[in-house]
Design an enzyme around this catalytic site. Structure first.
Site, short mmCIF file in Angstrom:
data_model
loop_
_atom_site.label_atom_id
_atom_site.label_comp_id
_atom_site.label_asym_id
_atom_site.label_seq_id
_atom_site.Cartn_x
_atom_site.Cartn_y
_atom_site.Cartn_z
CD GLU A 1 26.27 101.88 -55.21
OE1 GLU A 1 26.92 102.30 -54.23
OE2 GLU A 1 25.09 101.46 -55.11
CG HIS B 1 21.84 108.88 -52.66
ND1 HIS B 1 21.40 108.19 -53.77
CD2 HIS B 1 22.24 107.92 -51.78
CE1 HIS B 1 21.55 106.90 -53.58
NE2 HIS B 1 22.07 106.71 -52.37
CG HIS C 1 21.06 105.21 -47.72
ND1 HIS C 1 19.99 104.43 -48.13
CD2 HIS C 1 21.80 105.43 -48.84
CE1 HIS C 1 20.10 104.18 -49.43
NE2 HIS C 1 21.19 104.78 -49.88
N GLY D 1 19.43 98.51 -52.13
CA GLY D 1 19.90 97.16 -51.89
C GLY D 1 20.70 96.64 -53.06
#
Length: 356
Positions: A208, A17, A19, A178
């Protein structure tokens, strides 16, 4: 035994994970922003990194997200996308990462005129260049891409098809990212149906900014093989943190199926998914047998590396064996064919010197 900085750096790491638009080098961001006349909060690399880290630690999500307006602004050409991807792979390799899945949303990189296909090809070129350059520098790393669709937008079916079209060439999986709260996975039912029909690996940001029900929707409707963050799955465990526990259907499913939770310790604290590193739910989830993995999320924005995340966990009691178990879980959770996951797991075992 206390782990030194050198010890931690030497440990083989697997990041699932990370980005792409959250991990630029500050100097690169400054250079590329200057080329297009984009104004940044600072043109000093160290100061810019500190500003982003301060915003991330402010407890204000709006301030945390400010950085992405700057990073995506410079990621609108093929050359810049390739450079950012190449440098991401190199930086991860130098940090001891032996396998990385970099995720990004192609739809956020088309304002400069690129097509979605041109975006994924540019990123893949950078990944391949990074792997080659890392090998020349003495680091062996394998890297791949995950394509994100944005939860609050309506292009998920298109991005799902893009992922299928580029399966095995420019991506290994699909994700929705998002704003989680208020934008449920159910909004993207068409995309998930398409992906299920074609057996495409899916990971979904959940647990989250929203609770265990969001994780349940990701595992059910989304058929997710992994959960991005997933830390609030503990809300489906009565008595969590105590001695008498009752697991709900969602938590039991994740435990039984060993669904990897892509925990990102520092970022989870910054976004209030966890109160602190010391009190992060990932510790107890690990103790209960959940497949907990350690990840960076956004290296620039959160001011972290895999090594710094390991160091933060070591400070609250994690041992080499704990890191080994989390890294092995990540290896087996990678979106790779079984035999390749087995090879990756073997590299982890050898790197940790574990005698199984």
């Amino acid at each position: 035994m206390t782990l030194s900085t050198e010890d931690i750096l030497a440990l083989p790491k697997v990041v699932l994970h990370d980005h792409l638009d959250g991990g630029l080098r500050p100097a690169t961001l400054i250079e590329l922003a200057g080329e297009i006349g984009h104004e940044l909060p600072s043109t000093d690399p160290e100061e810019l990194a500190e500003i982003f880290a301060t915003n991330a630690n402010s407890g204000d999500l709006v301030r945390y997200l400010e950085a992405f307006a700057h990073t995506t602004a410079v990621m609108q050409t093929a050359a810049n996308l390739t450079r950012v991807a190449r440098e991401a792979v190199l930086d991860l390799a130098a940090d001891g990462v032996i396998y990385a899945e970099l995720r990004y949303a192609p739809e956020q990189h088309v304002s400069g005129g690129l097509s979605l296909q041109e975006v994924v090809e540019a990123v893949q070129a950078g990944i391949e260049e990074g792997v080659s350059a890392a090998l020349e520098a003495g680091y062996a790393i394998r890297a791949a891409a995950i394509l994100d669709a944005m939860r609050h937008l309506d292009r998920s079916a298109e991005i799902a098809q893009l992922a299928l079209d580029n399966r095995g060439t420019c991506c290994v999986g699909f994700d929705i990212a998002g704003p989680e709260l208020g934008f449920p996975a159910a909004n993207h039912r068409e995309a998930f149906q398409l992906l299920r029909e074609h057996h495409m690996p899916v990971t979904i940001h959940a647990g989250e900014a929203d609770g265990a029900a969001s994780v349940g929707e990701a595992l059910g409707l989304g058929s997710a093989r992994r959960i991005g963050h997933g830390v609030r799955i503990h809300e489906d465990i009565d008595g969590f943190g105590g001695e008498e526990l009752v697991l709900g259907v969602i938590a039991q499913h994740a435990l039984d199926m060993q669904i990897p939770l892509e925990c990102c310790p520092t970022s989870n604290v910054q976004t209030a998914a966890a109160s602190s590193i010391a009190d992060h739910p990932m510790h107890e989830l690990r103790n209960l047998g959940f497949a907990v993995t350690v990840n960076t999320d956004n290296r620039l924005v959160s001011g972290v590396t895999m090594s710094s995340e390991f160091a933060a966990l070591a400070e609250v009691g994690w041992t080499t064996e704990d890191f080994f178990e989390a890294t092995l879980a990540a290896a087996w959770g990678a979106f790779l064919p079984y035999d390749e996951k087995a090879d990756l797991a073997e590299l982890v075992i050898e790197g940790y010197g574990i005698d199984l």
